[in-house]
Motif scaffolding. Structure first.
Motif, mmCIF file in Angstrom:
data_model
loop_
_atom_site.group_PDB
_atom_site.id
_atom_site.type_symbol
_atom_site.label_atom_id
_atom_site.label_comp_id
_atom_site.label_asym_id
_atom_site.label_seq_id
_atom_site.Cartn_x
_atom_site.Cartn_y
_atom_site.Cartn_z
ATOM 1 N N GLU A 133 0.834 -1.203 0.000
ATOM 2 C CA GLU A 133 0.000 0.000 0.000
ATOM 3 C C GLU A 133 0.871 1.257 0.000
ATOM 4 O O GLU A 133 0.571 2.228 -0.699
ATOM 5 N N TRP A 134 1.952 1.232 0.771
ATOM 6 C CA TRP A 134 2.853 2.386 0.828
ATOM 7 C C TRP A 134 3.539 2.590 -0.523
ATOM 8 O O TRP A 134 3.657 3.719 -0.997
ATOM 9 N N VAL A 135 3.959 1.494 -1.147
ATOM 10 C CA VAL A 135 4.602 1.568 -2.468
ATOM 11 C C VAL A 135 3.651 2.185 -3.489
ATOM 12 O O VAL A 135 4.029 3.064 -4.264
ATOM 13 N N ALA A 136 2.388 1.721 -3.491
ATOM 14 C CA ALA A 136 1.405 2.226 -4.451
ATOM 15 C C ALA A 136 1.135 3.719 -4.261
ATOM 16 O O ALA A 136 0.924 4.452 -5.229
ATOM 17 N N LYS A 137 1.170 4.187 -3.008
ATOM 18 C CA LYS A 137 0.899 5.599 -2.722
ATOM 19 C C LYS A 137 2.135 6.491 -2.883
ATOM 20 O O LYS A 137 1.998 7.703 -3.057
ATOM 21 N N ASN A 138 3.315 5.902 -2.813
ATOM 22 C CA ASN A 138 4.564 6.680 -2.858
ATOM 23 C C ASN A 138 5.546 6.097 -3.874
ATOM 24 O O ASN A 138 6.652 5.669 -3.498
ATOM 25 N N PRO A 139 5.160 6.044 -5.148
ATOM 26 C CA PRO A 139 6.014 5.383 -6.147
ATOM 27 C C PRO A 139 7.417 5.966 -6.275
ATOM 28 O O PRO A 139 8.382 5.209 -6.454
ATOM 29 N N ASP A 140 7.551 7.276 -6.182
ATOM 30 C CA ASP A 140 8.876 7.890 -6.333
ATOM 31 C C ASP A 140 9.790 7.548 -5.154
ATOM 32 O O ASP A 140 10.951 7.174 -5.348
ATOM 33 N N ASP A 141 9.259 7.671 -3.946
ATOM 34 C CA ASP A 141 10.052 7.330 -2.764
ATOM 35 C C ASP A 141 10.340 5.834 -2.723
ATOM 36 O O ASP A 141 11.430 5.408 -2.313
ATOM 37 N N ALA A 142 9.363 5.024 -3.138
ATOM 38 C CA ALA A 142 9.555 3.567 -3.153
ATOM 39 C C ALA A 142 10.662 3.183 -4.124
ATOM 40 O O ALA A 142 11.491 2.313 -3.826
ATOM 41 N N ALA A 143 10.681 3.834 -5.282
ATOM 42 C CA ALA A 143 11.695 3.526 -6.297
ATOM 43 C C ALA A 143 13.106 3.779 -5.777
ATOM 44 O O ALA A 143 14.047 3.055 -6.120
ATOM 45 N N LYS A 144 13.259 4.789 -4.925
ATOM 46 C CA LYS A 144 14.577 5.090 -4.353
ATOM 47 C C LYS A 144 15.051 3.959 -3.443
ATOM 48 O O LYS A 144 16.252 3.684 -3.344
ATOM 49 N N LEU A 145 14.122 3.305 -2.788
ATOM 50 C CA LEU A 145 14.469 2.180 -1.913
ATOM 51 C C LEU A 145 14.689 0.902 -2.711
ATOM 52 O O LEU A 145 15.635 0.157 -2.465
ATOM 53 N N ILE A 146 13.794 0.664 -3.668
ATOM 54 C CA ILE A 146 13.840 -0.571 -4.447
ATOM 55 C C ILE A 146 15.043 -0.610 -5.380
ATOM 56 O O ILE A 146 15.661 -1.653 -5.598
ATOM 57 N N SER A 147 15.379 0.555 -5.939
ATOM 58 C CA SER A 147 16.521 0.640 -6.856
ATOM 59 C C SER A 147 17.588 1.557 -6.266
ATOM 60 O O SER A 147 18.058 2.493 -6.911
ATOM 61 N N ALA A 148 17.989 1.258 -5.045
ATOM 62 C CA ALA A 148 18.928 2.116 -4.315
ATOM 63 C C ALA A 148 20.265 2.263 -5.031
ATOM 64 O O ALA A 148 20.907 3.314 -4.963
ATOM 65 N N LYS A 149 20.691 1.219 -5.724
ATOM 66 C CA LYS A 149 21.990 1.253 -6.413
ATOM 67 C C LYS A 149 21.858 1.624 -7.889
ATOM 68 O O LYS A 149 22.850 1.655 -8.617
ATOM 69 N N GLY A 150 20.633 1.886 -8.335
ATOM 70 C CA GLY A 150 20.407 2.206 -9.740
ATOM 71 C C GLY A 150 20.631 3.677 -10.044
ATOM 72 O O GLY A 150 20.947 4.487 -9.166
ATOM 73 N N THR A 151 20.435 4.024 -11.304
ATOM 74 C CA THR A 151 20.565 5.418 -11.740
ATOM 75 C C THR A 151 19.240 6.146 -11.560
ATOM 76 O O THR A 151 18.213 5.528 -11.245
ATOM 77 N N ASP A 152 19.245 7.448 -11.788
ATOM 78 C CA ASP A 152 18.007 8.223 -11.726
ATOM 79 C C ASP A 152 16.997 7.710 -12.747
ATOM 80 O O ASP A 152 15.793 7.662 -12.481
ATOM 81 N N ASP A 153 17.498 7.325 -13.931
ATOM 82 C CA ASP A 153 16.613 6.787 -14.971
ATOM 83 C C ASP A 153 16.002 5.462 -14.524
ATOM 84 O O ASP A 153 14.826 5.185 -14.803
#
Length: 323
Positions: free
Chosen positions: A246-266
């Motif tokens: 539920e938190w991921v669905a409501k906060n996609p941008d913040d969730a992406a930072k956690l899920i792809s912590a080692k990834g690029t901005d893209d």
């Protein structure tokens, strides 16, 4: 002064007691696939938000490759699995390992990508090499959908690799085609927009087979003995994952930072867009009991391609309380 000293002492007691309270929570060790994978999608959110502790449990996530995951979960080294693909649960049961699917996290979506202009359909892969994580249920489900499209999957020359290697194969064009799923596909597409997706006609063929478009695919499973012994922890575990989703669905941008912590901005932008759309991600946290009919349809698909030699036991669908 005595009142101040007493107040300070009480405050100190609270501060020092809190960490001990967290340490005393019931611990659950959960094995999951390494990133990028659906099993590794929600754990970083659970960690960052401390959702396990908020629900009265302490989760220790341990990452493994698909083959190691299956071996260590089935052997009982890990009693709980957070990358529990439904068909793998069914197969374990048929082979005598008593396990149960507690709840669903993601519905099925899989893909085949290619950079070769001559490959226009799944059938065109016959006689050619296909990079895939063959030990995963996603590949087994892909096998079923490929056969619905008339492809002879026995003619695929499968190059077996762990899930993290699939994106590399596609980027380097080291195989005619690559079979993968989310979030690997989104990561790949953000790095190589020219990659082509071969249509598996998933919704169309599944509806024809079952009358439904819902395909329970990956969730959390446990050994039956553990589930019976820890019935009081399972609702807490379910609540933890449900709140994370539920938190991921409501906060996609913040969730992406956690899920792809080692990834690029893209990479993170692509993950956020994937979450917003959810079509390919298929995040759908439901108890096994809620989707029992669809689970049985997945078992039927597995039997139809001889992945499952017989029907898994009813106990593979957890029916215990979730509240």
């Amino acid at each position: 002064m005595k009142k101040i000293a007493l107040a300070f002492g009480l405050l100190s007691a609270v501060v020092t007691a809190s960490p001990l309270a967290a340490q005393d929570l019931p611990k659950i060790s959960i094995v999951v696939f390494g990133a990028p994978s659906l099993g590794a999608f929600l754990p970083p959110v659970i960690r960052a938000q401390k959702l396990d502790e908020k629900n009265g449990i302490s989760i220790d996530f341990q990452e493994r490759t698909p083959d190691a995951y299956t071996a260590q979960f089935n052997s009982g080294e890990f009693q709980v699995g957070g990358s529990a693909a439904l068909l793998t649960v069914g197969l374990a049961d048929v082979r005598g390992v008593k396990v149960t699917y507690l709840f669903n996290l993601f519905d099925f979506w899989g893909a085949v990508v290619t950079s070769r202009p001559e490959i226009k359909s799944i059938k065109d892969i016959e006689g050619k090499d296909l990079a895939a994580a063959k030990g995963t249920t996603n590949y087994v489900m892909f096998d079923w959908f490929a056969r619905q499209l008339g492809a002879d999957t026995s003619k695929f020359s499968v190059v077996n690799t762990a899930t993290p290697g699939l994106v590399g194969y596609a980027l380097a064009d080291r195989a005619t085609a690559v079979q993968l799923w989310e979030p690997a596909y989104t990561t790949l597409h953000s790095k190589k927009p020219s990659i082509r997706l071969l249509d598996l006609k998933i919704a169309e063929n599944w509806k024809k087979f079952t009358g439904s478009t819902n395909i329970p695919y990956l969730g959390v499973a446990a050994h039956v003995a553990w589930a019976e012994k820890n019935k009081n922890l399972i609702p807490k575990l379910y609540a933890t994952y449900k709140q994370a989703a539920e938190w991921v669905a409501k906060n996609p941008d913040d969730a992406a930072k956690l899920i792809s912590a080692k990834g690029t901005d893209d990479d993170r932008k692509a993950i956020a867009e994937l979450i917003r759309a959810n079509g390919r991600l298929g995040m759908n946290v439901r108890t096994a009991a809620e989707v029992s009919k669809e689970i049985k349809s997945v078992y039927e698909a597995g039997k139809s391609i001889a992945f499952l030699p017989s029907d898994p036991a009813a106990s593979t669908i957890y029916e215990g309380p979730m509240k």
